[in-house]
Design a protein around this motif. Sequence first.
Motif, PDB file in Angstrom:
ATOM      1  N   ALA A  50       6.612   4.368  -8.853  1.00 21.60           N
ATOM      2  CA  ALA A  50       5.901   4.104  -7.983  1.00 21.60           C
ATOM      3  C   ALA A  50       6.821   2.726  -7.754  1.00 21.60           C
ATOM      4  O   ALA A  50       6.741   1.863  -6.667  1.00 21.60           O
ATOM      5  CB  ALA A  50       5.159   2.920  -8.753  1.00 21.60           C
TER       6      ALA A  50
ATOM      7  N   ILE B  73       1.503   2.144 -14.606  1.00 21.98           N
ATOM      8  CA  ILE B  73       1.956   2.029 -12.863  1.00 21.98           C
ATOM      9  C   ILE B  73       1.763   0.159 -12.597  1.00 21.98           C
ATOM     10  O   ILE B  73       2.024  -0.316 -11.466  1.00 21.98           O
ATOM     11  CB  ILE B  73       1.229   2.700 -11.713  1.00 21.98           C
TER      12      ILE B  73
ATOM     13  N   GLN C 223       3.533  -2.516 -11.425  1.00 23.86           N
ATOM     14  CA  GLN C 223       3.524  -3.356  -9.742  1.00 23.86           C
ATOM     15  C   GLN C 223       3.329  -4.344  -9.902  1.00 23.86           C
ATOM     16  O   GLN C 223       3.415  -5.680  -9.091  1.00 23.86           O
ATOM     17  CB  GLN C 223       2.743  -2.516  -8.814  1.00 23.86           C
TER      18      GLN C 223
ATOM     19  N   SER D  13       1.907   9.284  -8.268  1.00 21.92           N
ATOM     20  CA  SER D  13       2.405   8.245  -7.349  1.00 21.92           C
ATOM     21  C   SER D  13       2.342   7.651  -5.985  1.00 21.92           C
ATOM     22  O   SER D  13       2.070   6.648  -5.168  1.00 21.92           O
ATOM     23  CB  SER D  13       3.827   8.400  -7.912  1.00 21.92           C
TER      24      SER D  13
ATOM     25  N   PHE E  35      -1.561   6.248  -6.179  1.00 21.70           N
ATOM     26  CA  PHE E  35      -1.001   4.294  -6.587  1.00 21.70           C
ATOM     27  C   PHE E  35       0.516   3.412  -5.715  1.00 21.70           C
ATOM     28  O   PHE E  35      -0.102   2.316  -6.378  1.00 21.70           O
ATOM     29  CB  PHE E  35      -0.329   4.030  -8.261  1.00 21.70           C
ATOM     30  N   ALA E  36       0.984   4.418  -5.268  1.00 23.88           N
ATOM     31  CA  ALA E  36       2.045   3.663  -5.118  1.00 23.88           C
ATOM     32  C   ALA E  36       1.880   4.728  -3.149  1.00 23.88           C
ATOM     33  O   ALA E  36       2.875   3.962  -2.188  1.00 23.88           O
ATOM     34  CB  ALA E  36       3.303   3.858  -5.397  1.00 23.88           C
ATOM     35  N   GLY E  37       1.595   5.534  -2.942  1.00 28.76           N
ATOM     36  CA  GLY E  37       1.633   6.201  -1.812  1.00 28.76           C
ATOM     37  C   GLY E  37       2.883   6.845  -1.753  1.00 28.76           C
ATOM     38  O   GLY E  37       3.670   7.419  -2.460  1.00 28.76           O
TER      39      GLY E  37
ATOM     40  N   SER F 140      -2.047   1.738   4.782  1.00 28.91           N
ATOM     41  CA  SER F 140      -1.915   1.326   3.844  1.00 28.91           C
ATOM     42  C   SER F 140      -1.766   2.142   2.739  1.00 28.91           C
ATOM     43  O   SER F 140      -1.142   2.144   1.581  1.00 28.91           O
ATOM     44  CB  SER F 140      -2.279  -0.426   2.875  1.00 28.91           C
ATOM     45  N   SER F 141      -3.045   2.627   2.689  1.00 26.53           N
ATOM     46  CA  SER F 141      -3.198   3.471   2.174  1.00 26.53           C
ATOM     47  C   SER F 141      -2.573   4.852   1.889  1.00 26.53           C
ATOM     48  O   SER F 141      -1.717   5.455   0.330  1.00 26.53           O
ATOM     49  CB  SER F 141      -4.340   4.288   1.855  1.00 26.53           C
ATOM     50  N   VAL F 142      -1.418   5.320   2.532  1.00 25.64           N
ATOM     51  CA  VAL F 142      -0.711   6.221   3.047  1.00 25.64           C
ATOM     52  C   VAL F 142       0.587   5.745   2.816  1.00 25.64           C
ATOM     53  O   VAL F 142       1.778   6.467   1.866  1.00 25.64           O
ATOM     54  CB  VAL F 142      -0.677   6.238   4.327  1.00 25.64           C
ATOM     55  N   PHE F 143       0.442   4.493   2.346  1.00 24.86           N
ATOM     56  CA  PHE F 143       2.098   3.912   2.730  1.00 24.86           C
ATOM     57  C   PHE F 143       2.348   3.135   1.020  1.00 24.86           C
ATOM     58  O   PHE F 143       3.912   2.916   0.917  1.00 24.86           O
ATOM     59  CB  PHE F 143       3.059   3.447   3.825  1.00 24.86           C
ATOM     60  N   ALA F 144       1.175   2.756   1.301  1.00 27.39           N
ATOM     61  CA  ALA F 144       1.707   2.225  -0.355  1.00 27.39           C
ATOM     62  C   ALA F 144       0.404   2.317  -1.287  1.00 27.39           C
ATOM     63  O   ALA F 144       0.502   1.666  -2.884  1.00 27.39           O
ATOM     64  CB  ALA F 144       1.114   0.328  -0.452  1.00 27.39           C
ATOM     65  N   GLY F 145      -0.896   2.886  -1.055  1.00 25.13           N
ATOM     66  CA  GLY F 145      -1.201   3.873  -1.848  1.00 25.13           C
ATOM     67  C   GLY F 145      -2.779   2.586  -2.217  1.00 25.13           C
ATOM     68  O   GLY F 145      -3.227   2.289  -1.330  1.00 25.13           O
ATOM     69  N   PHE F 146      -3.779   3.664  -3.192  1.00 27.48           N
ATOM     70  CA  PHE F 146      -5.260   3.041  -3.085  1.00 27.48           C
ATOM     71  C   PHE F 146      -5.354   1.699  -3.330  1.00 27.48           C
ATOM     72  O   PHE F 146      -6.411   1.128  -2.334  1.00 27.48           O
ATOM     73  CB  PHE F 146      -6.152   4.688  -3.598  1.00 27.48           C
ATOM     74  N   PRO F 147      -5.027   1.361  -4.260  1.00 22.55           N
ATOM     75  CA  PRO F 147      -5.152  -0.222  -5.008  1.00 22.55           C
ATOM     76  C   PRO F 147      -5.247  -1.350  -3.803  1.00 22.55           C
ATOM     77  O   PRO F 147      -5.797  -2.156  -4.011  1.00 22.55           O
ATOM     78  CB  PRO F 147      -4.120  -0.318  -6.079  1.00 22.55           C
TER      79      PRO F 147
END
Lengths: 134, 134, 134, 134, 134, 134
Positions: B70, A67, A71, B102, B105-107, E102-109
């Motif tokens: 993702a 992933i 990205q 996912s 790593f992608a929300g 942003s963790s909700v909509f795009a993930g933790f990284p």
Amino acid sequence: MSPLTSGSEKGRKELRAVLGDKGEELFAELRSAFPDLARLYVEYPYGEIYSRPHLDLKSRELIAIGIMAAQGTARTQLITHMHGALNVGCSREQILEVVLMSSVFAGFPAALNAWGAAKEAFEEHDNPEKGETR
Amino acid sequence: MSPLTSGSEKGRKELRAVLGDKGEELFAELRSAFPDLARLYVEYPYGEIYSRPHLDLKSRELIAIGIMAAQGTARTQLITHMHGALNVGCSREQILEVVLMSSVFAGFPAALNAWGAAKEAFEEHDNPEKGETR
Amino acid sequence: MSPLTSGSEKGRKELRAVLGDKGEELFAELRSAFPDLARLYVEYPYGEIYSRPHLDLKSRELIAIGIMAAQGTARTQLITHMHGALNVGCSREQILEVVLMSSVFAGFPAALNAWGAAKEAFEEHDNPEKGETR
Amino acid sequence: MSPLTSGSEKGRKELRAVLGDKGEELFAELRSAFPDLARLYVEYPYGEIYSRPHLDLKSRELIAIGIMAAQGTARTQLITHMHGALNVGCSREQILEVVLMSSVFAGFPAALNAWGAAKEAFEEHDNPEKGETR
Amino acid sequence: MSPLTSGSEKGRKELRAVLGDKGEELFAELRSAFPDLARLYVEYPYGEIYSRPHLDLKSRELIAIGIMAAQGTARTQLITHMHGALNVGCSREQILEVVLMSSVFAGFPAALNAWGAAKEAFEEHDNPEKGETR
Amino acid sequence: MSPLTSGSEKGRKELRAVLGDKGEELFAELRSAFPDLARLYVEYPYGEIYSRPHLDLKSRELIAIGIMAAQGTARTQLITHMHGALNVGCSREQILEVVLMSSVFAGFPAALNAWGAAKEAFEEHDNPEKGETR
């Protein structure tokens, strides 16, 4: 600092199992600077998801690497999870296969950058005293 | 129509092993409409990458699903590879675990859409005569 | 090291035509560290795609720059292909037009970063001895 | 409805030159529903950028197609600009070369979806009365 | 250097209101190196969009931070707009809430990287003499 | 079906406050088909994040809309959160401002698609009996 919940302890244990010392350092840094994110970070990805059945940690780490290689926006975390993959028993050959998979699904620049991340992760793994904290 | 090379035959065999009838249909459609893309599609992803050692097809399909879940830009191919994962022996539980990965790593929107793709793939798998060619 | 195939030789020639010395250096670095990726990198993008008819190398490089300016995830490769564009005869004005195009299709942060890449590429081109290998 | 500025008129002329009737329809639809976006849409991309020197409209459309093929999030606009490319004199072969370029820089799912968009654009171009307004 | 239009002056005023000295420095750097981009950058985002009614500058900056935190491709601009958010009156707590969103909509990284950007922006804000121009 | 935890109840309450009937329908659908995702979906985004202080629900919804307009991969969720924004008191003008903001940070195709989503959301809001469940 707010006390850690039982969900946090479960997540920290999982985080340590996957990312080892790097996970501990990241958690410690987050906990002193932004404790709410530290708690959510261990509780959700590690306490809730990584601890689930059906996929072993080796599979989870290879998927995570795939992933993030695709990205292309999370180089630090990609390197960290390449260490994680080695920690949980993946081979370097397997990590490099995921790099090649990323060329199919995300193109060659993504694969070239993921290879650069792998090179850095492998060098750090061979010389841990030189590796920088991430 | 240009003759297929030996690389193409190797790729077609691998494509069939992974995607089964859906792979054959996709290849046939591409071959009549845009034969150069058909050739490159079987030769590079399947002839060169999927046929390599170090990762089995189950791992490759779960990684492919993780990447496309993702990305969120390849719904048709995500569904196709969910069929591929089932073809090569992954369980539905494993596919759903990748959907949950996912979210990390992608929300959540990515995970909700990947769940929708999984629902569609599973329904088609249970009722193959109703499934549309993709 | 595995022997290079005829596809590799065709790709290397094309790679050299586009990226010049930078292409040679990248290939050499890849070949010693991850020879399978080196082979695939010259065979697929350069041996198969760049060597095709219908679009000249100037058009291909401007399209590559547009794509990577919009993606924003491949700064090193974007700079490399800005050198490539200059190598094959594009003007700096044309490269900067593609930077402006990226503001339309990917927004201003993408365009500002692509401009930063162009500035770096142009400075390296004017002072090649100072340019770092990428 | 706010009066159009001179910048708008310049942009509309450019929009018509690139996208033809589809551009007129899109502008009319936007103008009745969200006139500020209609004005900005003709003034910035077309009045400011497309009307600039150094790149001809054929190059601009191939770059636009490359960017949107790689992004994978703008299928409607990708099809519209494939019509635009044909309008300004690009060949179908050139458009398909950009589709193949997208496999190098953004992966095969992107290229397969861009090919699907091209197929739809070419069919509409052959049968304009059947083409839906986008 | 081409004379600035009235649209440019309106945009510069808005740019200064949002980004303060950092905006001035960025504009000056752009104006000497690529004056057309400098003009478009102040006229479109600031002269046309930021100066509109219905949303105050605090809301606009939090939205901009959310978008760039999720994209993960515009770290410099993300940090710049975190300064912008502080300039127009947002609190650090609000910026950190957007990081968590942003963790909700795009993930933790994405969220971890946005937190890194916030840490850097806050340190620069506390020690402006040490902050580098961006 | 696993019993809901207290975190789930807190999240469901927040989900209902933001997304109203659409949130209830989505939760019910998820709960019968993939209960673990249903639980995580209410607990993390709504129970943990939306329920936090420092940003009101109007700000959170405008930020969510900005992020998803820029991503371009979550049309269904973008429309759902446009309903959410109206539910919590945002005006249509504010939603359309976020659409315009997306042109600055993610380009015009993103803004055109976000406008299409807004048009659909507003029509559903005016004719709720015709709106399809998402």
